[in-house]
Design a protein around this motif. Structure first.
Motif, PDB file in Angstrom:
ATOM      1  N   HIS A 267       9.202  10.341  -3.550  1.00  0.00           N
ATOM      2  CA  HIS A 267       8.850  11.254  -5.043  1.00  0.00           C
ATOM      3  C   HIS A 267       7.970  12.391  -5.087  1.00  0.00           C
ATOM      4  O   HIS A 267       6.988  12.019  -4.448  1.00  0.00           O
ATOM      5  CB  HIS A 267       8.764  10.002  -6.545  1.00  0.00           C
ATOM      6  CG  HIS A 267       9.289  10.605  -7.666  1.00  0.00           C
ATOM      7  ND1 HIS A 267      10.903  11.183  -8.076  1.00  0.00           N
ATOM      8  CD2 HIS A 267       8.607  11.081  -8.552  1.00  0.00           C
ATOM      9  CE1 HIS A 267      10.312  11.113  -9.250  1.00  0.00           C
ATOM     10  NE2 HIS A 267       8.914  11.069  -9.614  1.00  0.00           N
ATOM     11  N   VAL A 268       8.200  12.762  -6.480  1.00  0.00           N
ATOM     12  CA  VAL A 268       6.771  13.940  -6.592  1.00  0.00           C
ATOM     13  C   VAL A 268       5.245  13.221  -6.690  1.00  0.00           C
ATOM     14  O   VAL A 268       5.704  12.183  -7.987  1.00  0.00           O
ATOM     15  CB  VAL A 268       6.746  14.885  -7.540  1.00  0.00           C
ATOM     16  CG1 VAL A 268       7.528  13.633  -9.053  1.00  0.00           C
ATOM     17  CG2 VAL A 268       5.800  16.118  -7.890  1.00  0.00           C
ATOM     18  N   ASP A 269       4.035  13.371  -6.273  1.00  0.00           N
ATOM     19  CA  ASP A 269       3.196  12.360  -6.078  1.00  0.00           C
ATOM     20  C   ASP A 269       3.001  11.400  -6.004  1.00  0.00           C
ATOM     21  O   ASP A 269       1.897  10.704  -6.315  1.00  0.00           O
ATOM     22  CB  ASP A 269       2.874  12.727  -7.965  1.00  0.00           C
ATOM     23  CG  ASP A 269       2.432  14.054  -8.409  1.00  0.00           C
ATOM     24  OD1 ASP A 269       1.472  14.998  -7.164  1.00  0.00           O
ATOM     25  OD2 ASP A 269       1.263  14.115  -9.681  1.00  0.00           O
ATOM     26  N   HIS A 270       3.713  10.843  -5.338  1.00  0.00           N
ATOM     27  CA  HIS A 270       3.594   9.542  -4.403  1.00  0.00           C
ATOM     28  C   HIS A 270       2.605   9.180  -3.062  1.00  0.00           C
ATOM     29  O   HIS A 270       2.433   8.182  -2.790  1.00  0.00           O
ATOM     30  CB  HIS A 270       5.341   9.027  -4.012  1.00  0.00           C
ATOM     31  CG  HIS A 270       5.501   8.742  -5.544  1.00  0.00           C
ATOM     32  ND1 HIS A 270       7.391   7.207  -4.978  1.00  0.00           N
ATOM     33  CD2 HIS A 270       5.498   8.881  -6.769  1.00  0.00           C
ATOM     34  CE1 HIS A 270       7.350   7.306  -6.277  1.00  0.00           C
ATOM     35  NE2 HIS A 270       6.818   7.943  -7.298  1.00  0.00           N
ATOM     36  N   GLY A 271       2.672  10.342  -2.612  1.00  0.00           N
ATOM     37  CA  GLY A 271       1.314  10.865  -1.846  1.00  0.00           C
ATOM     38  C   GLY A 271       1.155  11.413  -0.307  1.00  0.00           C
ATOM     39  O   GLY A 271       1.122  11.016   0.968  1.00  0.00           O
ATOM     40  N   LYS A 272       2.851  11.405  -0.433  1.00  0.00           N
ATOM     41  CA  LYS A 272       3.058  12.177   0.837  1.00  0.00           C
ATOM     42  C   LYS A 272       2.340  13.356   1.939  1.00  0.00           C
ATOM     43  O   LYS A 272       1.909  13.180   2.990  1.00  0.00           O
ATOM     44  CB  LYS A 272       4.333  12.959   1.059  1.00  0.00           C
ATOM     45  CG  LYS A 272       5.754  12.537   0.120  1.00  0.00           C
ATOM     46  CD  LYS A 272       6.757  13.413   0.067  1.00  0.00           C
ATOM     47  CE  LYS A 272       6.810  14.286  -1.024  1.00  0.00           C
ATOM     48  NZ  LYS A 272       6.360  13.647  -2.900  1.00  0.00           N
TER      49      LYS A 272
ATOM     50  N   SER B  27      -0.937  13.308   0.941  1.00  0.00           N
ATOM     51  CA  SER B  27      -2.451  12.967   1.304  1.00  0.00           C
ATOM     52  C   SER B  27      -2.149  11.474   2.342  1.00  0.00           C
ATOM     53  O   SER B  27      -3.074  11.804   3.389  1.00  0.00           O
ATOM     54  CB  SER B  27      -2.645  11.626   0.199  1.00  0.00           C
ATOM     55  OG  SER B  27      -2.447  12.767  -1.053  1.00  0.00           O
TER      56      SER B  27
ATOM     57  N   VAL C  47      -4.805  18.519   0.867  1.00  0.00           N
ATOM     58  CA  VAL C  47      -4.569  18.273   0.040  1.00  0.00           C
ATOM     59  C   VAL C  47      -5.321  19.213  -1.083  1.00  0.00           C
ATOM     60  O   VAL C  47      -4.974  20.248  -2.055  1.00  0.00           O
ATOM     61  CB  VAL C  47      -4.074  17.074  -1.023  1.00  0.00           C
ATOM     62  CG1 VAL C  47      -4.510  16.814  -1.742  1.00  0.00           C
ATOM     63  CG2 VAL C  47      -3.661  16.711   0.401  1.00  0.00           C
TER      64      VAL C  47
ATOM     65  N   THR D  80       7.196  17.526   2.839  1.00  0.00           N
ATOM     66  CA  THR D  80       8.219  18.738   1.900  1.00  0.00           C
ATOM     67  C   THR D  80       7.415  17.904   0.588  1.00  0.00           C
ATOM     68  O   THR D  80       7.165  16.959   0.550  1.00  0.00           O
ATOM     69  CB  THR D  80       9.749  17.986   2.626  1.00  0.00           C
ATOM     70  OG1 THR D  80       9.397  16.671   1.841  1.00  0.00           O
ATOM     71  CG2 THR D  80      10.439  18.110   3.260  1.00  0.00           C
TER      72      THR D  80
ATOM     73  N   GLY E 242       8.433  16.696  -3.506  1.00  0.00           N
ATOM     74  CA  GLY E 242       8.923  15.581  -4.189  1.00  0.00           C
ATOM     75  C   GLY E 242       9.544  16.322  -4.483  1.00  0.00           C
ATOM     76  O   GLY E 242      10.779  16.145  -5.729  1.00  0.00           O
TER      77      GLY E 242
ATOM     78  N   ASN F  96       3.190   3.579  -0.575  1.00  0.00           N
ATOM     79  CA  ASN F  96       1.844   3.405  -0.554  1.00  0.00           C
ATOM     80  C   ASN F  96       1.091   3.296  -1.947  1.00  0.00           C
ATOM     81  O   ASN F  96       1.579   2.791  -2.601  1.00  0.00           O
ATOM     82  CB  ASN F  96       2.087   5.517  -0.324  1.00  0.00           C
ATOM     83  CG  ASN F  96       0.822   5.711  -0.272  1.00  0.00           C
ATOM     84  OD1 ASN F  96      -0.060   5.557   0.576  1.00  0.00           O
ATOM     85  ND2 ASN F  96       0.236   7.508  -1.090  1.00  0.00           N
TER      86      ASN F  96
ATOM     87  N   ASP G 186      -3.534   0.196  -2.582  1.00  0.00           N
ATOM     88  CA  ASP G 186      -5.431   0.233  -3.131  1.00  0.00           C
ATOM     89  C   ASP G 186      -4.868  -0.301  -4.230  1.00  0.00           C
ATOM     90  O   ASP G 186      -5.692  -1.018  -5.640  1.00  0.00           O
ATOM     91  CB  ASP G 186      -6.141   1.219  -2.659  1.00  0.00           C
ATOM     92  CG  ASP G 186      -5.344   2.603  -3.319  1.00  0.00           C
ATOM     93  OD1 ASP G 186      -6.293   3.238  -4.084  1.00  0.00           O
ATOM     94  OD2 ASP G 186      -4.242   3.071  -2.182  1.00  0.00           O
ATOM     95  N   LEU G 187      -4.071   0.633  -5.104  1.00  0.00           N
ATOM     96  CA  LEU G 187      -3.907   0.431  -7.341  1.00  0.00           C
ATOM     97  C   LEU G 187      -3.938  -1.185  -7.672  1.00  0.00           C
ATOM     98  O   LEU G 187      -3.347  -1.594  -6.636  1.00  0.00           O
ATOM     99  CB  LEU G 187      -2.763   1.402  -7.260  1.00  0.00           C
ATOM    100  CG  LEU G 187      -2.874   2.398  -7.329  1.00  0.00           C
ATOM    101  CD1 LEU G 187      -1.877   3.535  -7.425  1.00  0.00           C
ATOM    102  CD2 LEU G 187      -4.824   3.402  -7.846  1.00  0.00           C
TER     103      LEU G 187
HETATM  104  P1  GTP Z   1       3.946  16.097  -3.904  1.00  0.00           P
HETATM  105  O1  GTP Z   1       3.536  17.522  -2.394  1.00  0.00           O
HETATM  106  O2  GTP Z   1       4.006  17.408  -4.879  1.00  0.00           O
HETATM  107  O3  GTP Z   1       5.265  16.007  -3.914  1.00  0.00           O
HETATM  108  O4  GTP Z   1       3.326  15.288  -4.235  1.00  0.00           O
HETATM  109  P2  GTP Z   1       2.881  13.771  -2.440  1.00  0.00           P
HETATM  110  O5  GTP Z   1       3.525  13.350  -2.501  1.00  0.00           O
HETATM  111  O6  GTP Z   1       2.171  14.642  -1.509  1.00  0.00           O
HETATM  112  O7  GTP Z   1       1.399  13.724  -3.414  1.00  0.00           O
HETATM  113  P3  GTP Z   1      -0.046  13.450  -2.650  1.00  0.00           P
HETATM  114  O8  GTP Z   1      -0.094  13.645  -1.712  1.00  0.00           O
HETATM  115  O9  GTP Z   1      -0.303  15.341  -3.569  1.00  0.00           O
HETATM  116  O10 GTP Z   1      -1.070  13.025  -4.068  1.00  0.00           O
HETATM  117  C1  GTP Z   1      -0.321  12.889  -5.992  1.00  0.00           C
HETATM  118  C2  GTP Z   1      -2.264  11.810  -6.062  1.00  0.00           C
HETATM  119  O11 GTP Z   1      -1.871  10.960  -5.718  1.00  0.00           O
HETATM  120  C3  GTP Z   1      -3.627  12.549  -5.463  1.00  0.00           C
HETATM  121  O12 GTP Z   1      -3.848  12.877  -6.676  1.00  0.00           O
HETATM  122  C4  GTP Z   1      -3.888  11.933  -4.519  1.00  0.00           C
HETATM  123  O13 GTP Z   1      -4.805  11.986  -5.218  1.00  0.00           O
HETATM  124  C5  GTP Z   1      -3.283  10.284  -5.131  1.00  0.00           C
HETATM  125  N1  GTP Z   1      -2.618   9.999  -3.602  1.00  0.00           N
HETATM  126  C6  GTP Z   1      -2.339   9.027  -3.068  1.00  0.00           C
HETATM  127  N2  GTP Z   1      -2.728   8.752  -1.906  1.00  0.00           N
HETATM  128  C7  GTP Z   1      -2.934   7.642  -2.606  1.00  0.00           C
HETATM  129  C8  GTP Z   1      -2.976   5.996  -2.895  1.00  0.00           C
HETATM  130  O14 GTP Z   1      -2.748   5.626  -1.315  1.00  0.00           O
HETATM  131  N3  GTP Z   1      -3.559   5.133  -3.601  1.00  0.00           N
HETATM  132  C9  GTP Z   1      -4.174   6.290  -4.589  1.00  0.00           C
HETATM  133  N4  GTP Z   1      -5.544   5.497  -5.578  1.00  0.00           N
HETATM  134  N5  GTP Z   1      -4.029   7.253  -5.076  1.00  0.00           N
HETATM  135  C10 GTP Z   1      -3.454   8.076  -4.479  1.00  0.00           C
END
Ligand code: GTP
Ligand code: MG
Length: 375
Positions: free
Chosen positions: A92-97, A99, A110, A138, A140, A191, A194-195
Motif C-alpha cells: 500500500h501507498v506510504d507503507h515504506g517500500k 524506504s 527517497v 513499485t 503503491g 514494516n 519501531d512505531l
Molecule cells: P509509495 O512509493 O508512495 O507507495 O510509498 P512507499 O511505500 O515507498 O513509502 P516510503 O518509503 O516513501 O515511506 C513513506 C513514509 O513512511 C516516509 O515518511 C518514511 O519516512 C516513513 N517510513 C518508511 N518506513 C518506515 C519505518 O520503518 N518506520 C517509520 N517510523 N517510518 C517509516
C-alpha cells in the motif's frame, strides 16, 4: 490478423449479411453496418443464434514466430545456470517500500523523490553473502495498478510491505492478488515496527483472512518485522529471501544467448534520446546489439547499471538503462535482440501498423459486453 466483421462472418457461415444485421438489430438493439468489426466471442455467439458452430482459426503471424524465437531452445535450456532472484516490492501507498529498499541499498533515493511518492519502477541489485539479489520497487498509489501487475509478472519473489501501524489496506489486497495471479511466493515485511502501539494480533488476523497466515500463527507465510528507520529486521529479511530463492529451483537463465526481458520504465531524455530501464531476464544484452521493444527498435548505444556506471553488457536478472531505441516503449513490454537493423525495422513497422489498426478497429468493434447488455 484481420478482425472478424459482419461481411467475413457472413461468408464464413453462409448466412446473408443482411440477416445478421437484422438479427443484431432485433434481438440486441445494435445498429451495425456490413463492415462493423466483431469480437471473436460475439461472432461465435451470433453464429450460434443461426445454429452454426463457428470455429475461429488463428493464423500464425510473424509476431508469433518472433516471440517463439525469443524463447530458449532445447540446447539453450540445457545450458541454463542459476541467476539472481528478482524480488518485487509491493504494498500500500506510504507503507515504506522505497524506504525499505533504500535501507537495503544504503543509498538515498527517497529524499530525491518529488513529494516522496515513487513515480516509476526503480530496480537495483544488491549483494548479500556473496550472492546478488535484484530488487524492483513499485509505487503503491492507486493509479499504478498496471505497474504493480507488471512488477509481479517479472518477479520470482514478492516482498509485501505492510505497515504495522496501518495493516492490510486496499493496495495491499491488490498486491496479494497480483502475486497470486503470477504464482510467486510472498514474504511479508511487517514494516514500521519501531512505531508504538502496534497491534500484531489485529494484523496477523487480517493477513490470515487474506490466506496469508503467518508462520508465527501456525500458517506458512514468512513474516519479518522490519523498520526502515532503525534497520531492524533487514538482515533477517535478506536471509529469508535467500532461503525462499533457494527453494525456487527454476531461477535459471542462459547467459550465452541473445537477451530477452521486459521494459520497466522509459522516457525521452534531453540529449540522450529514448532511455529505457529494462530487466534482462534471459541471455546477455550488449552494447551494439540490435533490439526490439514494443513499437521501438534500435542499436544499443550505451548501457548503464543501477549505480549509473557505464557497462558493456548486462546478464540475466540485471536491470540496466538502455539508450538507442527510436520510440519510447511502454513499461511492461517485452524486448528481445534480433539479427540486424533491417529485421528490427521490419518487426517494428509491422507492429506500428498493427497498433494503428487496432486503434481504428476498437472504435467500432461490437464487444461481448455490449452484446449482452443489449440482450
Ligand atoms: P509509495 O512509493 O508512495 O507507495 O510509498 P512507499 O511505500 O515507498 O513509502 P516510503 O518509503 O516513501 O515511506 C513513506 C513514509 O513512511 C516516509 O515518511 C518514511 O519516512 C516513513 N517510513 C518508511 N518506513 C518506515 C519505518 O520503518 N518506520 C517509520 N517510523 N517510518 C517509516
Ligand atoms: Mg515508494
Amino acid at each position: 490478423e484481420p478482425p472478424i466483421n459482419v461481411r467475413s462472418l457472413s461468408e464464413a457461415i453462409g448466412i446473408r449479411a443482411n440477416d445478421l444485421i437484422k438479427r443484431m438489430m432485433n434481438s440486441m438493439g445494435l445498429q451495425v453496418n456490413i463492415n462493423a468489426n466483431l469480437e471473436e466471442e460475439s461472432a461465435v455467439m451470433l453464429a450460434m443464434e443461426f445454429g452454426v458452430e463457428l470455429e475461429v482459426i488463428h493464423e500464425r503471424t510473424a509476431e508469433d514466430d518472433l516471440l517463439e524465437a525469443w524463447e530458449p531452445d532445447e540446447a539453450e535450456v540445457l545450458n541454463q545456470v542459476p541467476r539472481p532472484p528478482v524480488i518485487t516490492i509491493l504494498g500500500h501507498v506510504d507503507h515504506g517500500k522505497t524506504s525499505l529498499l533504500d535501507r537495503i541499498r544504503k543509498s538515498n533515493v527517497v529524499s530525491g523523490e518529488s513529494g516522496g511518492i515513487t513515480q516509476h519502477i526503480g530496480a537495483y541489485q544488491v549483494e548479500h553473502e556473496g550472492k546478488l539479489l535484484t530488487f524492483v520497487d513499485t509505487p503503491g498509489h492507486e493509479a499504478f495498478t498496471a505497474m504493480r501487475a507488471r512488477g509481479a509478472n517479472v518477479t520470482d519473489i514478492v516482498v509485501l510491505v505492510v505497515a504495522a501501524d496501518d495493516g492490510v489496506m486496499p493496495q495491499t489486497q491488490e498486491a496479494i492478488a497480483h502475486a497470486k495471479a503470477a504464482d510467486v511466493p510472498i514474504v511479508i515485511a511487517l514494516n514500521k515496527i519501531d512505531l508504538p502501539n502496534v497491534n500484531l494480533n489485529k494484523i496477523y488476523g487480517e493477513l490470515s483472512q487474506q490466506d496469508l497466515a503467518p508462520e508465527e500463527y501456525g500458517g506458512d507465510t514468512p513474516v519479518v518485522k522490519t523498520s526502515a528507520v532503525t534497520g531492524q529486521g533487514i538482515p533477517e529479511l535478506l536471509e529469508m529471501l535467500g532461503i525462499v530463492a533457494e527453494l525456487r529451483c527454476e531461477i535459471l537463465a542462459t547467459p550465452s544467448r541473445p537477451a530477452t526481458g521486459t521494459c520497466l520504465e522509459a522516457s525521452i531524455s534531453e540529449g540522450r534520446g529514448v532511455v529505457a530501464t529494462v530487466l534482462v531476464q534471459d541471455g546477455t544484452l550488449k552494447v551494439g546489439d540490435v533490439m526490439v521493444c514494443g513499437d521501438g527498435f534500435g542499436r544499443v548505444r550505451a548501457l548503464f547499471d543501477d549505480k549509473g556506471n557505464s557497462v558493456t553488457e548486462a546478464g540475466p536478472s540485471m536491470p540496466v538503462e538502455v539508450s538507442g531505441l527510436d520510440e519510447v516503449p511502454t513499461a511492461g513490454e517485452k524486448f528481445g535482440v534480433v539479427e540486424d537493423v533491417s529485421r528490427a525495422r521490419e518487426i517494428a513497422e509491422t507492429r506500428r501498423l498493427r497498433t494503428r489498426g487496432v486503434a481504428l478497429g476498437e472504435r467500432q468493434a461490437v464487444t461481448l459486453e455490449n452484446l449482452y447488455s443489449k440482450m
